[in-house]
Design a protein around this motif. Structure first.
Motif: not given
Length: 271
Positions: A85-86, A103, A105, A130
Motif C-alpha cells: 500500500y501507499r 506519495f 508508503r 505511515l
C-alpha cells in the motif's frame, strides 16, 4: 470500493469486493459535483499494488488524523502486508500529477480487533501508520475529530468526498468529488424499511433520498460535518446497498468516529 453488507445468501446485497471499471468520464460522486482544489485537505487516496510491480491503483479513501496516521475502513485492507500500500495526500486529479501530492508508503496496519469481516457487525475501521510523516506543503491538513460519543441530529447536512463510482455503469471521476448528505438518525435508519438491524449505534447513516450517495471507491473516506466551529470527520464510509448505490431509504452508512476515539488514540500512541 464501498463494500455492501453481507447477509445470508447475500439476498439483495453484494457479498464480496469487486474491482470497479476504471473508465474515465467527467462526472460525480453519485449526485455530487467536482470539489474545488485544495478544499478537503485531510482526504487521502489509499492505493494498492496487487501484483508487486510498483503499479498502484486507487481502492479507497481515508483521512489524515496526524502526521504519521491515516484512518480508513477495515474492509479496505485487502492484505495485512503494508508494503502493498501507499497513501496519496494532497491529491485532486487521480490521473494527473498536480504538484500538490505526497506519495507515502504504509509501515503498519492496525485493524479494529472487533472487525470480523461482517459489515453488519460494525467495527469497520483501521489505522495505517505511515513510513514517513505527512509534511505541510499547503495542500494537506490533519482532520479535526468529533467529541467522544458525539452524535448528529436528524437532517444535519454533512459532506461526503471521494473518487468512487459516479454511476451504475462503473465510471469513475478524474477529480475529487463532493456531495451533501443529510444525517438519518439511528431511530429512523434502523427501521425495517430502512437498514433495519444492520444499522448500529456505532454507525452514522446519511442520505437515502434516492439521488445522492457514496459508492464503490468512496469506502474509507470521510463524512465531514461542520460542528463546533470546524469541519470534523464524523464518519468513515462503510457500506451501501447492492446494485445502484443511490437507493431510496438505503442511505450510505459510515463508521461513527466518535465511538472509536479511545481505540484510535491507543493505536496512535503505540511506539
Amino acid at each position: 470500493m464501498i463494500w455492501l453488507v453481507t447477509l445470508l445468501a447475500c439476498f439483495g446485497l453484494i457479498c464480496a469486493e469487486e474491482p470497479f471499471n476504471h473508465n474515465v468520464h467527467n462526472g460525480r460522486v453519485i449526485g455530487g459535483h467536482d470539489s474545488k482544489p485544495n478544499t478537503w485537505k485531510w482526504q487521502v487516496s489509499l492505493q494498492h499494488d496487487s501484483y508487486n510491480d510498483n503499479y498502484f491503483y486507487h481502492i479507497c479513501g481515508g483521512s489524515i488524523i496526524d502526521a504519521f496516521h491515516v484512518m480508513t475502513a477495515a474492509h479496505c485492507v485487502l492484505s495485512m502486508d503494508p508494503t502493498e500500500y501507499r497513501v496519496v495526500v494532497g491529491e485532486y486529479n487521480l490521473y494527473e500529477y498536480d504538484g500538490s501530492e505526497q506519495f507515502i508508503r504504509v509501515d503498519r496496519i492496525v485493524v479494529h480487533p472487533g472487525w470480523n469481516g461482517d459489515l453488519a457487525n460494525g467495527n469497520d475501521i483501521a489505522i495505517l501508520r505511515l513510513a514517513d510523516p505527512v509534511y505541510n506543503n499547503g495542500y494537506v491538513a490533519i482532520a479535526n475529530l468529533p467529541y467522544p460519543g458525539e452524535t448528529l441530529p436528524h437532517g444535519f447536512t454533512c459532506t461526503i468526498t471521494g473518487w468512487g463510482l459516479i454511476d451504475f455503469e462503473g465510471n469513475v471521476p478524474t477529480v475529487l468529488q463532493e456531495a451533501p448528505l443529510d444525517v438519518v438518525e439511528h431511530s429512523v435508519c434502523s427501521q425495517y424499511d430502512w437498514w433495519g438491524s444492520v444499522a448500529l449505534n456505532t454507525m452514522v447513516c446519511a442520505g437515502g433520498d434516492g439521488i445522492i450517495s457514496g459508492c464503490q471507491g468512496d469506502s474509507g473516506g470521510p463524512l465531514s460535518c461542520y460542528t463546533n466551529g470546524a469541519w470534523r470527520v464524523h464518519g468513515v464510509v462503510s457500506y451501501g446497498p447492492a446494485g445502484m448505490c443511490n437507493q431510496y431509504k438505503k442511505p450510505t452508512v459510515f463508521t461513527r468516529v466518535s465511538s472509536f476515539l479511545d481505540w484510535m488514540y491507543s493505536v496512535m500512541n503505540l511506539a
